[in-house]
Structure formats: structure tokens, C-alpha cells
Design a protein around this motif. Structure first.
Motif, PDB file in Angstrom:
ATOM      1  N   GLY A 100      -5.882   9.549  -0.578  1.00  0.00           N
ATOM      2  CA  GLY A 100      -6.331   8.796   0.027  1.00  0.00           C
ATOM      3  C   GLY A 100      -7.530   7.574  -0.697  1.00  0.00           C
ATOM      4  O   GLY A 100      -8.463   6.898   0.680  1.00  0.00           O
ATOM      5  N   ARG A 124       1.059  -0.928  -0.087  1.00  0.00           N
ATOM      6  CA  ARG A 124       0.137  -0.287   0.327  1.00  0.00           C
ATOM      7  C   ARG A 124       0.938   1.109  -0.102  1.00  0.00           C
ATOM      8  O   ARG A 124       1.678   1.161   0.562  1.00  0.00           O
ATOM      9  CB  ARG A 124      -0.490  -0.065   1.381  1.00  0.00           C
ATOM     10  CG  ARG A 124      -2.080  -1.005   0.945  1.00  0.00           C
ATOM     11  CD  ARG A 124      -3.009  -0.783   2.629  1.00  0.00           C
ATOM     12  NE  ARG A 124      -2.171  -2.225   3.617  1.00  0.00           N
ATOM     13  CZ  ARG A 124      -2.380  -2.284   4.696  1.00  0.00           C
ATOM     14  NH1 ARG A 124      -3.435  -1.241   5.512  1.00  0.00           N
ATOM     15  NH2 ARG A 124      -2.184  -2.741   5.629  1.00  0.00           N
ATOM     16  N   MET A 184      -4.027  16.029   6.124  1.00  0.00           N
ATOM     17  CA  MET A 184      -4.446  15.271   7.367  1.00  0.00           C
ATOM     18  C   MET A 184      -6.057  14.970   7.549  1.00  0.00           C
ATOM     19  O   MET A 184      -6.389  14.217   7.552  1.00  0.00           O
ATOM     20  CB  MET A 184      -3.908  15.397   9.232  1.00  0.00           C
ATOM     21  CG  MET A 184      -2.661  14.714   9.112  1.00  0.00           C
ATOM     22  SD  MET A 184      -1.412  15.618  10.089  1.00  0.00           S
ATOM     23  CE  MET A 184      -2.003  14.654  11.412  1.00  0.00           C
ATOM     24  N   GLN A 229       1.226   5.638   0.206  1.00  0.00           N
ATOM     25  CA  GLN A 229       0.383   7.037   0.485  1.00  0.00           C
ATOM     26  C   GLN A 229       2.041   7.610   0.103  1.00  0.00           C
ATOM     27  O   GLN A 229       2.747   8.290   0.761  1.00  0.00           O
ATOM     28  CB  GLN A 229      -0.039   6.859   1.801  1.00  0.00           C
ATOM     29  CG  GLN A 229      -0.329   8.254   2.447  1.00  0.00           C
ATOM     30  CD  GLN A 229      -1.609   8.471   2.062  1.00  0.00           C
ATOM     31  OE1 GLN A 229      -3.021   8.047   1.736  1.00  0.00           O
ATOM     32  NE2 GLN A 229      -2.103   9.699   1.003  1.00  0.00           N
ATOM     33  N   ALA A 277       4.380  14.389  10.732  1.00  0.00           N
ATOM     34  CA  ALA A 277       3.111  14.482  10.218  1.00  0.00           C
ATOM     35  C   ALA A 277       2.812  14.069   9.343  1.00  0.00           C
ATOM     36  O   ALA A 277       1.884  12.868   8.649  1.00  0.00           O
ATOM     37  CB  ALA A 277       2.762  15.989   9.781  1.00  0.00           C
ATOM     38  N   ARG A 278       4.178  12.777   8.434  1.00  0.00           N
ATOM     39  CA  ARG A 278       3.682  12.800   7.407  1.00  0.00           C
ATOM     40  C   ARG A 278       3.866  11.052   7.678  1.00  0.00           C
ATOM     41  O   ARG A 278       2.889   9.794   6.872  1.00  0.00           O
ATOM     42  CB  ARG A 278       5.918  12.257   6.672  1.00  0.00           C
ATOM     43  CG  ARG A 278       5.342  13.851   5.140  1.00  0.00           C
ATOM     44  CD  ARG A 278       6.645  14.366   4.758  1.00  0.00           C
ATOM     45  NE  ARG A 278       6.147  15.471   4.420  1.00  0.00           N
ATOM     46  CZ  ARG A 278       7.333  16.148   3.810  1.00  0.00           C
ATOM     47  NH1 ARG A 278       8.335  15.546   4.506  1.00  0.00           N
ATOM     48  NH2 ARG A 278       6.576  17.231   2.839  1.00  0.00           N
ATOM     49  N   ASP A 279       4.043  10.448   8.722  1.00  0.00           N
ATOM     50  CA  ASP A 279       3.132   9.625   9.017  1.00  0.00           C
ATOM     51  C   ASP A 279       2.644   8.940   9.239  1.00  0.00           C
ATOM     52  O   ASP A 279       1.488   8.549   8.897  1.00  0.00           O
ATOM     53  CB  ASP A 279       4.277   9.235   9.815  1.00  0.00           C
ATOM     54  CG  ASP A 279       5.479   8.282   9.941  1.00  0.00           C
ATOM     55  OD1 ASP A 279       6.064   7.702   8.962  1.00  0.00           O
ATOM     56  OD2 ASP A 279       6.878   8.564  11.105  1.00  0.00           O
ATOM     57  N   TRP A 280       1.733   9.953   9.707  1.00  0.00           N
ATOM     58  CA  TRP A 280       0.450   9.972  10.365  1.00  0.00           C
ATOM     59  C   TRP A 280      -0.228   9.996   9.201  1.00  0.00           C
ATOM     60  O   TRP A 280      -1.495  10.053   8.999  1.00  0.00           O
ATOM     61  CB  TRP A 280       0.388  11.364  11.060  1.00  0.00           C
ATOM     62  CG  TRP A 280      -1.373  10.530  12.269  1.00  0.00           C
ATOM     63  CD1 TRP A 280      -2.877  11.301  12.208  1.00  0.00           C
ATOM     64  CD2 TRP A 280      -0.725   9.908  13.561  1.00  0.00           C
ATOM     65  NE1 TRP A 280      -3.231  10.424  13.213  1.00  0.00           N
ATOM     66  CE2 TRP A 280      -1.778   9.861  13.864  1.00  0.00           C
ATOM     67  CE3 TRP A 280      -0.007   9.225  13.684  1.00  0.00           C
ATOM     68  CZ2 TRP A 280      -2.060   8.976  14.869  1.00  0.00           C
ATOM     69  CZ3 TRP A 280       0.450   7.992  15.291  1.00  0.00           C
ATOM     70  CH2 TRP A 280      -1.054   8.931  15.640  1.00  0.00           C
ATOM     71  N   MET A 281      -0.083  10.968   8.057  1.00  0.00           N
ATOM     72  CA  MET A 281      -0.626  10.539   6.583  1.00  0.00           C
ATOM     73  C   MET A 281      -0.968   9.349   5.970  1.00  0.00           C
ATOM     74  O   MET A 281      -1.960   9.249   5.354  1.00  0.00           O
ATOM     75  CB  MET A 281      -0.085  12.034   5.376  1.00  0.00           C
ATOM     76  CG  MET A 281      -0.193  13.357   6.039  1.00  0.00           C
ATOM     77  SD  MET A 281       0.863  14.302   4.973  1.00  0.00           S
ATOM     78  CE  MET A 281      -0.158  14.498   3.153  1.00  0.00           C
ATOM     79  N   LEU A 309      -3.700   7.738   8.397  1.00  0.00           N
ATOM     80  CA  LEU A 309      -5.051   8.347   8.040  1.00  0.00           C
ATOM     81  C   LEU A 309      -5.455   7.652   6.482  1.00  0.00           C
ATOM     82  O   LEU A 309      -6.902   7.854   6.625  1.00  0.00           O
ATOM     83  CB  LEU A 309      -4.767   9.878   7.876  1.00  0.00           C
ATOM     84  CG  LEU A 309      -4.905  10.641   9.472  1.00  0.00           C
ATOM     85  CD1 LEU A 309      -4.775  12.019   8.967  1.00  0.00           C
ATOM     86  CD2 LEU A 309      -6.072  10.296  10.114  1.00  0.00           C
ATOM     87  N   GLY A 310      -4.869   7.569   5.634  1.00  0.00           N
ATOM     88  CA  GLY A 310      -4.657   7.451   3.956  1.00  0.00           C
ATOM     89  C   GLY A 310      -4.591   5.971   3.582  1.00  0.00           C
ATOM     90  O   GLY A 310      -5.917   5.805   3.194  1.00  0.00           O
ATOM     91  N   ARG A 311      -4.165   5.583   4.482  1.00  0.00           N
ATOM     92  CA  ARG A 311      -4.265   4.457   4.127  1.00  0.00           C
ATOM     93  C   ARG A 311      -4.400   3.098   5.016  1.00  0.00           C
ATOM     94  O   ARG A 311      -4.278   1.661   4.529  1.00  0.00           O
ATOM     95  CB  ARG A 311      -2.732   3.799   3.338  1.00  0.00           C
ATOM     96  CG  ARG A 311      -2.479   4.531   2.230  1.00  0.00           C
ATOM     97  CD  ARG A 311      -3.729   4.017   0.766  1.00  0.00           C
ATOM     98  NE  ARG A 311      -3.646   5.205  -0.064  1.00  0.00           N
ATOM     99  CZ  ARG A 311      -4.138   4.593  -1.239  1.00  0.00           C
ATOM    100  NH1 ARG A 311      -5.432   4.444  -1.388  1.00  0.00           N
ATOM    101  NH2 ARG A 311      -4.011   5.345  -2.023  1.00  0.00           N
ATOM    102  N   LYS A 312      -4.312   3.249   6.037  1.00  0.00           N
ATOM    103  CA  LYS A 312      -4.818   1.918   7.538  1.00  0.00           C
ATOM    104  C   LYS A 312      -5.860   1.465   7.332  1.00  0.00           C
ATOM    105  O   LYS A 312      -6.826   2.526   8.018  1.00  0.00           O
ATOM    106  CB  LYS A 312      -3.639   2.430   8.689  1.00  0.00           C
ATOM    107  CG  LYS A 312      -2.566   2.097   8.261  1.00  0.00           C
ATOM    108  CD  LYS A 312      -1.761   2.539   9.972  1.00  0.00           C
ATOM    109  CE  LYS A 312      -0.348   2.199   9.520  1.00  0.00           C
ATOM    110  NZ  LYS A 312       1.166   2.374  10.400  1.00  0.00           N
ATOM    111  N   LEU A 326      -7.597  13.632   4.720  1.00  0.00           N
ATOM    112  CA  LEU A 326      -7.258  11.657   4.546  1.00  0.00           C
ATOM    113  C   LEU A 326      -8.004  11.688   5.106  1.00  0.00           C
ATOM    114  O   LEU A 326      -9.072  10.742   5.093  1.00  0.00           O
ATOM    115  CB  LEU A 326      -5.402  11.969   4.701  1.00  0.00           C
ATOM    116  CG  LEU A 326      -4.869  11.582   3.672  1.00  0.00           C
ATOM    117  CD1 LEU A 326      -3.283  11.519   4.132  1.00  0.00           C
ATOM    118  CD2 LEU A 326      -4.875  11.166   2.474  1.00  0.00           C
ATOM    119  N   VAL A 331      -4.384  16.883  14.492  1.00  0.00           N
ATOM    120  CA  VAL A 331      -3.061  17.533  13.761  1.00  0.00           C
ATOM    121  C   VAL A 331      -2.568  17.129  14.527  1.00  0.00           C
ATOM    122  O   VAL A 331      -1.064  17.038  13.604  1.00  0.00           O
ATOM    123  CB  VAL A 331      -2.938  18.149  12.738  1.00  0.00           C
ATOM    124  CG1 VAL A 331      -4.574  18.101  11.482  1.00  0.00           C
ATOM    125  CG2 VAL A 331      -2.779  19.567  13.344  1.00  0.00           C
TER     126      VAL A 331
END
Lengths: 244, 244
Positions: free
Chosen positions: A195, A76, A146, A78, B142-146, B149-152, A149, B80
Motif C-alpha cells: 500500500g 489502482r 490489515m 492492491q 478481509a481481502r476486500d478490506w485490504m 486500507l491500502g488504496r482508498k 496496511l 480486523v
DNA sequence: CGCTTCCTTGAGTAAATTCAAGACTTGTGG
DNA sequence: CCACAAGTCTTGAATTTACTCAAGGAAGCG
């Protein structure tokens, strides 16, 4: 990597002179940068940097569009950022990055070797301050994304994405001849950025076409026929809207 | 705002001395900060800063947990960021912020008035460099969180969130007496952080309880009974796992 | 102890995904 | 310049995941 077709543009003639990391540099500082810079070019689809690679160069996007991609164990992906002309790649004081940087169109980069550049930062507030400012801008953009998403619907995601494209291309005048805009990403790449799946992206884009909000000319050229309706579909505040 | 119960802790005795924005300051620099700092306290539920407010103060979280919240026009909200002790609030060179900062537990802040602090940054590389480093850390987070949010999936989101809590509380030794951890957010707030509804959060949390991964003691205290299983549920790489 | 707030659980629903097939673009080679 | 191939995109149908709505139950505070 392609042979650079900008061999050695003078900084003073550089299209991103006023917005890039060097935007606040004076003549002397620019002369120093001029000496240590090199141009690199990449073809659409090329990998610019791979996650975990030692970061030898940092630099600015001069032309083209690059993306920052994160991939999970099972494939996957992102996208966590899109870089347009004047955006900076790499970070001071970090020897590696945690995402891949890909050229989605042909890309020209203005590069500096990390060592010399970091030494220059340490003595050049005009650069270090601008870098901080750019990092904070990126942070703001990441946080806005964020919200997209985590909370926006498919339709709102598409509308927000398109609006962002309009804003950036307006800024860069990538906008080309007529009022037509370029869609630098495939449906699949757009899906990775906002996403969704590529099918959902396709459906929403076509819905907006049918509603007369967007008009397409081939796969990757389009124009916004109804900017107000586009903004209305983003889910964002009526005030905070696009200012041209 | 509460009356501060730390009236004037010496910087040298400060619990976040080695991790906050001042971590690289020498004795002289610390003495200067000591003179301009003030403590502010907030009760759980208080607003620390409101979106768009003029930013008079910047500062570090000394104790407690704060969150950064964005709200859409129609009331949907997305958290955020979460701030733990040593994290910094406010940004140099910006006069306002685009999100609300809320105290989710009682919070003590070590504050500096923006003007004097910015003047100090300009002449103190130990601070400006640390600020840059912290901004880049926030950007990475923030990017890890994206990706989250988008894919998990819902389950992966919960597992990742709990793992993050474990990591931060381990670091801060908020962990308290026994091995028990604190869940500083309500189900509703967790939902806003990971882009779900409170019901889905509740279901997933209870599923992990039934599976023996988590063990709860009341509403907001828990422990991780099976750290490996927790990490396995995050969807993250087997390698990049938690290191204690 | 009683009230309020927060949490749990179930049933039905909706939004987006998955799977699948076919159509359009675009660039390449004949 | 046309035809073909490869890669993209579109569209439909079935499925799945998480959401919504609703009611009841536990925690924690005063």
C-alpha cells in the motif's frame, strides 16, 4: 503456459509433500490424487487465473511465486496475497474468485479438476481438514496484513515485508546457494502489496541499505545483514519475532 | 457478563437459524447442538475474548455487534473484523486467537464448548462444510478490506464502511422501526477499522452530511439519504454495487 | 442538571504522493 | 563480446492528504 518440465513427479518425491493440501494423506489417498493430478507451468508475468473466470482447476504451487491482485475501477491495485510453494489456489465450493492470480516468477502448479477434487474432499477428512487449516492460516495472514496496511509507517511496512520474505524463503529453501535471498517482486509490485508508491518503496529500501540492514547484489538478490535491526523496524512485538 | 435474557431459546425459533454455522443442520443434528449449547451475554464495552487466552468456547453471535481488534506494541490498534448476528467466533482446531474480541453493543452469544463441538464437526459434514464456507467468506471480506486500507482515500473508506453497515443491517433487520440505521461504533472505533484518525472520520462524515448523502439523528442513528451517491463515493465498481 | 464522554472544527505539520528527470540492469542482437 | 534498447530503479522538488495538537461544543447518563 510453458510445457511442464516436471512431467509427472511422484507425490512421494514432491518437494511440497509435507506442507501442501495433501500433507496428511495416507498412501491410498495419495495414489488417488496421483491419478487425477496434472502439472501446469507458467512463465513470469503470465496470468494464472483472471477475476471472474470460471474456476475449473484448483491446485498447489509447487515451484515459483504467484500473487493475488485486486484492481479498482480506476486502475489502482492492491495485492492481497503472495503464494509460495505449498500454498493452495482456488477454494472448494466456489466457482469463481474475485482477484487475479499472476505468476511473478516461473511457476509450476500441481492441479486437480475442481469436480473430482471436490468429490474427493467430501470423503477424505485428511484433505478437508487440511484445507480448513490452510484457509484459517490465510485468514490470519490477511488480518496481520490489515494491520500493516492500516497502521504501519512506510519503513515498518518495508521491514515487515522483507521479514516475511525471509521467513517464507527460509521455509522453502528457495534461499538458493549462499545466504542470498530473492526479491521476487519489482518495486512497483512491492508497492501494490504494502500500500505505497514505488518511489516510497525505493527510498525506504535504499535507506535500509545505507543503514547496513540490507545488502543488495543486483536488482533482485539481497541478504539481510542485520536481522535484529530488521525486526526492530517492523513495529511488531519484540517477542513475536522471527524464530529460526 | 450479563445474565442471559434468552435463557434457552429453541434452535428452531432462533433468529439466526438460517444463516449461522448450524444453518444446514437437520432436526437430529440440531437436537444435539441444542443439548450442548449455552447462551452468554455481554455488555457494551466488555471483553469477550483476550488475545492469547485459551479458547474454551466457540459460538455464534445471536444479537449485538462484536469487533476483532489487534493492538501493536506501542498502542496503535487496527480492527480486523466486525461480527454481526450469525457470525462465528473461534476456529476449529485452534486453541487460541491472535486478536481481542470486544462487545461494542450488548451481545448475546450461542456458545459450545470447544471439545464437544470439535468432536461433532468431525462427524457432521453439515457443520464442517458450513464452517469452511464461512471461513472463506471471512477471507474474502478481509481481502476486500485490504483494498480499502491500502488504496482508498478517506472519503472512499467512510463511504465503503457505511455501505457495509447498510448491507449488514438490512440483512439482520437490526434496522429497527423506521428506515434509520445504527452506527454501532464511535468515531474512534470507526477510525481503527478503516485506518484513519477519529478527526478525519468526523470530518468526512460531516462532509457527507452537508452534501445530503447522510442524515443523522443523534450520535449513533442515521439514515442514508442518497444511496447512489454513497455508492458512487466508495470507489467500487458501478456494477458490483449494493443489491436490495 | 451537571458531569463525563464523545464529537467537531481549526490551524499547523508531517508523511507519503506526484511529477519529473536521469541512471542503472538486464537481456538481445549485431 | 559489446552496444543498445527496454524496462526498472533512484533521487529531487513540489504538492497533497491525512495527521497532530488544541480548544470548544453537543449528547447522553446518572
Amino acid at each position: 503456459m510453458l510445457a511442464p518440465d516436471i512431467i509427472r513427479t511422484k507425490c512421494s518425491d514432491c518437494p511440497i509433500r509435507h506442507r501442501a493440501v495433501c500433507s496428511r494423506c495416507d498412501t491410498d489417498e495419495l495414489a488417488t490424487l496421483e491419478r487425477i493430478k496434472t502439472y501446469k507451468s507458467f512463465e513470469a508475468g503470465d496470468t494464472i487465473l483472471l477475476r471472474g473466470d470460471p474456476l475449473e482447476y484448483v491446485g498447489s504451487v509447487v515451484r515459483g511465486v504467484a500473487t493475488l491482485n485486486k484492481t479498482m475501477e480506476d486502475g489502482r491495485t492492491q495485492m492481497v496475497g503472495m503464494l509460495f510453494p505449498s500454498d493452495f489456489i482456488g477454494r472448494p465450493g466456489r466457482s469463481e474468485i474475485d482477484y487475479d492470480v499472476m505468476a511473478v516468477t516461473n511457476v509450476t502448479l500441481c492441479c486437480f479438476r475442481r469436480g473430482p477434487f471436490e468429490r474427493m474432499i467430501a470423503t477424505t477428512p485428511h484433505i478437508s481438514e487440511r484445507l480448513m487449516e490452510m484457509a484459517l492460516d490465510e485468514l490470519d495472514a490477511a488480518r496481520d496484513w490489515m494491520v500493516l496496511l492500516g497502521r504501519k509507517t512506510a519503513r515498518e511496512k518495508i521491514a515487515t515485508f522483507v521479514e516475511m520474505l525471509v521467513r517464507r524463503q527460509h521455509m522453502d529453501k528457495v534461499a538458493a546457494s549462499n545466504g542470498t535471498l530473492v526479491l521476487p517482486l519489482t518495486r512497483d509490485e512491492i508497492a501494490d502489496y504494502i500500500g505505497l508508491t514505488l518511489e516510497t518503496v525505493s527510498r525506504q529500501l535504499n535507506a535500509m541499505k545505507k543503514e547496513g540492514i540490507l545488502r543488495f547484489a543486483g536488482r533482485s538478490r539481497f541478504e539481510v545483514a542485520d536481522l535484529a535491526a530488521l525486526h526492530g523496524a517492523t513495529g511488531d512485538d519484540a517477542d513475536g519475532g522471527p524464530i529460526y
